[in-house]
Design an enzyme around this catalytic site. Structure first.
Site, PDB file in Angstrom:
ATOM      1  N   HIS A  31       0.828  -1.204   0.000  1.00 41.57           N
ATOM      2  CA  HIS A  31       0.000   0.000   0.000  1.00 41.57           C
ATOM      3  C   HIS A  31       0.865   1.258   0.000  1.00 41.57           C
ATOM      4  O   HIS A  31       0.593   2.221  -0.723  1.00 41.57           O
ATOM      5  CB  HIS A  31      -0.887   0.035   1.249  1.00 41.57           C
ATOM      6  CG  HIS A  31      -1.904  -1.049   1.325  1.00 41.57           C
ATOM      7  ND1 HIS A  31      -1.917  -1.977   2.337  1.00 41.57           N
ATOM      8  CD2 HIS A  31      -2.959  -1.351   0.527  1.00 41.57           C
ATOM      9  CE1 HIS A  31      -2.940  -2.793   2.170  1.00 41.57           C
ATOM     10  NE2 HIS A  31      -3.580  -2.452   1.072  1.00 41.57           N
ATOM     11  N   SER A  65      -3.146  -7.822   3.220  1.00 39.92           N
ATOM     12  CA  SER A  65      -3.574  -7.679   4.605  1.00 39.92           C
ATOM     13  C   SER A  65      -4.010  -9.018   5.185  1.00 39.92           C
ATOM     14  O   SER A  65      -3.887  -9.258   6.388  1.00 39.92           O
ATOM     15  CB  SER A  65      -4.722  -6.676   4.698  1.00 39.92           C
ATOM     16  OG  SER A  65      -4.312  -5.404   4.220  1.00 39.92           O
TER      17      SER A  65
END
EC number: 6.3.2.1
Length: 279
Positions: A33, A182
């Site tokens: 990210h 994640s």
């Protein structure tokens, strides 16, 4: 850095910014990210990042409930990266009572992840359309790990004439090849040790293509063999497709993308690797 939790706050803050690069995320940020954020900072006057676990793209209540969250940590990381604004709305306000409209993509959205996760791409397309309308970014940044999602986004943005440039960056990987996700945080220690096998299977297909192999069946068998030999038998798919249509062909002379979806315990991991470039 401004933290906005309502649509009104976000619109007011957006009005004060110039050209915006937008990085949509569901939070629990990792280095992948942050690499998108850094690219956005280099190419825009300001960067906006969303931290929103989108309930309408989840197929099960358990998956939604178990998705990792770390808002305070994420906000601190984004402040260090020089992000101008974080948008973290509440789901109840983002989808108020009576909400009854969805963007329902077809075409590429009907392949692979489409049947495996019914409603997923409609949820993704709907939330992104809302984000694009609220934030009105010049550019939006995505990772190649979610290759089919990127193709779906490019398609509906083009079809709906949404004035945003979609930029896809290469998959960020851990040192052992595991694609940043994640969901990796939910793997047990033993499962995390197995996870690099997905990358190894993709590399096997890449090596065969570099040696001249072009038959889809051979490439798929090779990937499955690597997975099964390592004990990964819950395979949703291990396939090679056209990277624009996501449809399979018997042989590939150009434009080939290998994709995997494999379940390790309670966690479903996806990964992909370009094998042949699109002309």
């Amino acid at each position: 850095m401004k933290l906005c939790t309502t649509i009104q706050e976000m619109r007011q803050e957006r009005a004060r910014l110039g050209a915006v690069g937008f990085v949509p995320t569901m939070g629990f940020l990792h280095e992948g990210h942050l690499s998108l954020v850094r690219r956005a900072r280099a190419e825009n006057e300001a960067v906006i990042v969303s931290l929103f676990v989108n309930p309408i793209q989840f197929g099960s209540a358990d998956d939604l409930a178990n998705y990792p969250r770390a808002l305070e940590r994420d906000v601190a990381l984004l402040r260090e990266e020089g992000v101008a604004c974080v948008f973290a709305p509440e789901a109840a306000a983002f989808y108020p009572e009576g909400f009854a409209t969805q963007v329902n993509p077809e075409g590429v959205a009907l392949e692979l992840e489409g049947p495996s996760r019914p409603g997923h791409f409609a949820g993704v397309a709907t939330v992104l359309t809302k984000f694009f309308n609220i934030i009105q970014p010049q550019r939006a940044y995505f990772g190649q790990k979610d290759a089919q999602q990127c193709a779906v986004v490019r398609r509906f943005v083009k079809d709906l004439n949404i004035p945003v440039e979609i930029i896809t960056l290469p998959t960020w990987r851990e040192k052992d090849g595991v694609a940043g996700s994640s969901r990796n945080s939910r793997l047990t220690e033993a499962e995390r040790l197995q996870a690099p096998v997905l990358y190894q299977a993709l590399c096997r297909a890449r090596d065969l293509v570099q040696a001249g192999e072009r038959r889809r069946a051979v490439l798929e068998t090779a990937m499955r063999d690597v997975l099964v030999q390592a004990g990964l038998t819950e395979i949703d798919y291990a396939t090679v497709v056209d990277p624009e249509t996501f449809q399979a062909k018997e042989t590939f002379t150009e434009g080939a993308l290998a994709l995997l979806a494999v379940r390790l315990g309670a966690v479903r991991l996806i990964d992909n690797m370009p094998l042949l470039p699109v002309p």
